[in-house]
Design an enzyme around this catalytic site. Structure first.
Site, mmCIF file in Angstrom:
data_model
loop_
_atom_site.group_PDB
_atom_site.id
_atom_site.type_symbol
_atom_site.label_atom_id
_atom_site.label_comp_id
_atom_site.label_asym_id
_atom_site.label_seq_id
_atom_site.Cartn_x
_atom_site.Cartn_y
_atom_site.Cartn_z
ATOM 1 N N CYS A 113 -3.434 -10.685 34.810
ATOM 2 C CA CYS A 113 -4.598 -10.054 35.462
ATOM 3 C C CYS A 113 -4.455 -8.539 35.585
ATOM 4 O O CYS A 113 -5.433 -7.840 35.825
ATOM 5 C CB CYS A 113 -4.833 -10.680 36.834
ATOM 6 S SG CYS A 113 -4.887 -12.468 36.776
ATOM 7 N N HIS A 248 -8.295 -6.198 41.583
ATOM 8 C CA HIS A 248 -8.407 -7.461 40.851
ATOM 9 C C HIS A 248 -9.076 -8.482 41.767
ATOM 10 O O HIS A 248 -8.723 -8.623 42.937
ATOM 11 C CB HIS A 248 -7.011 -7.941 40.431
ATOM 12 C CG HIS A 248 -6.999 -9.352 39.937
ATOM 13 N ND1 HIS A 248 -7.907 -9.811 39.004
ATOM 14 C CD2 HIS A 248 -6.224 -10.420 40.275
ATOM 15 C CE1 HIS A 248 -7.673 -11.084 38.776
ATOM 16 N NE2 HIS A 248 -6.665 -11.487 39.539
ATOM 17 N N ASN A 277 -12.475 -15.427 39.617
ATOM 18 C CA ASN A 277 -11.337 -14.683 39.075
ATOM 19 C C ASN A 277 -11.419 -14.724 37.549
ATOM 20 O O ASN A 277 -11.322 -15.802 36.956
ATOM 21 C CB ASN A 277 -10.040 -15.333 39.584
ATOM 22 C CG ASN A 277 -8.786 -14.635 39.090
ATOM 23 O OD1 ASN A 277 -8.840 -13.869 38.132
ATOM 24 N ND2 ASN A 277 -7.667 -14.921 39.721
HETATM 25 O O1 UT7 Z 1 -5.082 -14.031 39.626
HETATM 26 C C1 UT7 Z 1 -4.066 -15.018 39.569
HETATM 27 C C2 UT7 Z 1 -3.270 -15.065 40.806
HETATM 28 N N1 UT7 Z 1 -3.702 -16.065 41.734
HETATM 29 C C3 UT7 Z 1 -4.239 -15.767 42.941
HETATM 30 O O2 UT7 Z 1 -4.500 -14.642 43.271
HETATM 31 C C4 UT7 Z 1 -4.422 -16.856 43.950
HETATM 32 C C5 UT7 Z 1 -3.725 -16.606 45.248
HETATM 33 N N2 UT7 Z 1 -3.845 -17.752 46.120
HETATM 34 C C6 UT7 Z 1 -5.037 -18.209 46.611
HETATM 35 O O3 UT7 Z 1 -6.078 -17.641 46.345
HETATM 36 C C7 UT7 Z 1 -5.005 -19.394 47.541
HETATM 37 O O4 UT7 Z 1 -3.661 -19.764 47.774
HETATM 38 C C8 UT7 Z 1 -5.796 -20.635 47.014
HETATM 39 C C9 UT7 Z 1 -7.292 -20.349 47.036
HETATM 40 C C10 UT7 Z 1 -5.357 -20.994 45.624
HETATM 41 C C11 UT7 Z 1 -5.556 -21.811 47.955
HETATM 42 O O5 UT7 Z 1 -5.925 -21.478 49.277
HETATM 43 P P1 UT7 Z 1 -4.958 -21.815 50.500
HETATM 44 O O6 UT7 Z 1 -5.639 -21.408 51.740
HETATM 45 O O7 UT7 Z 1 -3.626 -21.170 50.186
HETATM 46 O O8 UT7 Z 1 -4.908 -23.379 50.466
HETATM 47 P P2 UT7 Z 1 -3.630 -24.325 50.344
HETATM 48 O O9 UT7 Z 1 -3.130 -24.315 48.937
HETATM 49 O O10 UT7 Z 1 -2.655 -23.998 51.451
HETATM 50 O O11 UT7 Z 1 -4.250 -25.727 50.662
HETATM 51 C C12 UT7 Z 1 -4.771 -26.063 51.963
HETATM 52 C C13 UT7 Z 1 -5.403 -27.425 51.877
HETATM 53 C C14 UT7 Z 1 -4.527 -28.477 51.169
HETATM 54 O O12 UT7 Z 1 -4.732 -29.713 51.798
HETATM 55 P P3 UT7 Z 1 -3.662 -30.279 52.862
HETATM 56 O O13 UT7 Z 1 -2.356 -30.368 52.128
HETATM 57 O O14 UT7 Z 1 -3.630 -29.260 53.964
HETATM 58 O O15 UT7 Z 1 -4.230 -31.595 53.272
HETATM 59 C C15 UT7 Z 1 -5.109 -28.535 49.782
HETATM 60 O O16 UT7 Z 1 -4.899 -29.780 49.154
HETATM 61 O O17 UT7 Z 1 -6.612 -27.334 51.111
HETATM 62 C C16 UT7 Z 1 -6.583 -28.339 50.076
HETATM 63 N N3 UT7 Z 1 -7.341 -27.829 48.924
HETATM 64 C C17 UT7 Z 1 -8.657 -28.006 48.810
HETATM 65 N N4 UT7 Z 1 -9.542 -28.643 49.598
HETATM 66 C C18 UT7 Z 1 -10.824 -28.648 49.193
HETATM 67 C C19 UT7 Z 1 -6.885 -27.116 47.861
HETATM 68 N N5 UT7 Z 1 -7.918 -26.846 47.041
HETATM 69 C C20 UT7 Z 1 -9.013 -27.397 47.606
HETATM 70 C C21 UT7 Z 1 -10.368 -27.449 47.228
HETATM 71 N N6 UT7 Z 1 -11.239 -28.071 48.050
HETATM 72 N N7 UT7 Z 1 -10.830 -26.874 46.091
#
Ligand code: UT7
Length: 318
Positions: A113, A248, A277
């Protein structure tokens, strides 16, 4: 030192739009979760038979037209892409071919990115050290071909797009004042897309995009704040003088958290809602959509992070 600047920009996105409501029908998610956790509402993605090449060429044509330049005269094409249409020839040569460039230094680069800002920094060095007048830096990405549409944590994030910027030492209208590039190799496995052998051997789980979202998020906020300080200082400028930050576009929460830790004078630009993204094209899309708001003398800071984990920044005086 010769003055180097950006003159014009162009972008292109596929017609097909994938909304949060579309994704709700594909994986276990909600519009509310995606909106509050990422800020994304929709993204453009290529159709199954659609190629990236026409989009990056269209973006380049727009940038050339806006600059009043002819593709045939380009001295270089630096093409940032993570997933080109084919490995060889590089996308840069396909762009050169379609623009009828007569003879150009051209190559692809992959800094994930951060790639388009890496491209700007390399273009600046070429223009300082070689007998070249101007060239194109492009960012073209088809992340939809690297995303697992059964993985709700990854598939909601990405869109496809292309952007192109004319970089020149002839009438460099928006001067590049400083650039910074780098990476943190100890975090190399935090963002991953596999390779052709994974696909050929049916190891699709190793191929699809995966990341450690929480680690990337922490890294991203820290590095964006660091770049907001470091890049202006490198140009001998007080960071509080920066008027716009074009980051980004990965996640609205990253942008909000980064913005909270830096000078309140800087407005962080976000176009995440419309495009998601789009990897290295994302800074180009955000710059294009706000280009007409910038006034002569405004300091505009481009900053990015991505797989590698890589990071990059460039300060532009409008
Ligand atoms: O440009 C490339 C570099 N990448 C990035 O910049 C991404 C950086 N990271 C992020 O943007 C975030 O970490 C994400 C958007 C990918 C995830 O958000 P988060 O707040 O860190 O969520 P999490 O991974 O901690 O997940 C929280 C909960 C989980 O459920 P449990 O384990 O708490 O029951 C996930 O399974 O949210 C769940 N979850 C979802 N729920 C509904 C993960 N994706 C989804 C979804 N819809 N799409």
């Amino acid at each position: 030192m010769t003055e180097i600047g950006i003159r014009s920009i162009g972008t292109s996105v596929p017609e097909k739009i994938l909304t949060n409501d579309d994704l709700v029908k594909m994986v276990d998610t909600t519009d509310e979760w995606i909106t509050t956790r990422t800020g994304i509402k929709e993204r453009h993605i290529l159709g199954p038979d659609e190629k990236l090449r026409p989009h990056v060429v269209a973006a380049a044509r727009t940038a050339l037209e806006r600059a009043g330049l002819q593709g045939k005269d380009a001295g270089f094409i630096i093409s940032s892409t993570v997933i080109p249409d084919r490995f060889c020839p590089a996308l840069a040569y396909e762009i050169a071919h379609d623009l009828q460039v007569e003879r150009a230094l051209a190559f692809d680069l992959n800094a994930a990115c951060s790639g388009m800002i890496y491209g700007l920094a390399i273009a600046e060095s070429f223009l300082q050290t070689r007998d070249l007048a101007w060239g194109l830096v492009t960012g073209a990405e088809q992340m939809s071909t690297g995303v697992d549409y059964t993985d709700r944590a990854g598939c909601i994030l990405f869109g496809d797009a292309a952007a192109a910027i004319v970089v020149t030492k002839e009438r460099p209208m928006h001067r590049i004042l400083a650039t910074e590039l780098g990476s943190i190799p100890s975090l190399v496995n935090e963002v991953h897309i596999g390779g052709v052998k994974d696909v050929l051997n049916g190891r699709m789980k190793d191929y699809w995009f995966r990341q450690n979202g929480a680690t990337v998020m922490k890294f991203a906020v820290r590095i964006l704040q660091d770049l907001c300080e470091r890049v202006p200082r490198k140009a001998g400028i007080d960071p509080a003088a920066v008027r716009y930050v074009v980051p980004h576009q990965a996640n609205q929460r990253i942008l909000d958290a980064a913005a909270r830790g830096v000078s309140k004078n800087a407005e962080f630009i976000s176009v995440l809602e419309k495009y998601g993204n789009t990897s290295s094209s994302s800074v180009g899309l955000a710059l294009n959509d706000t280009w007409d708001r910038f006034k002569p003398g405004d300091l505009v800071l481009l900053i990015a992070f991505g797989g590698g984990l890589s990071w990059a920044g460039a300060l532009i005086e409008w």
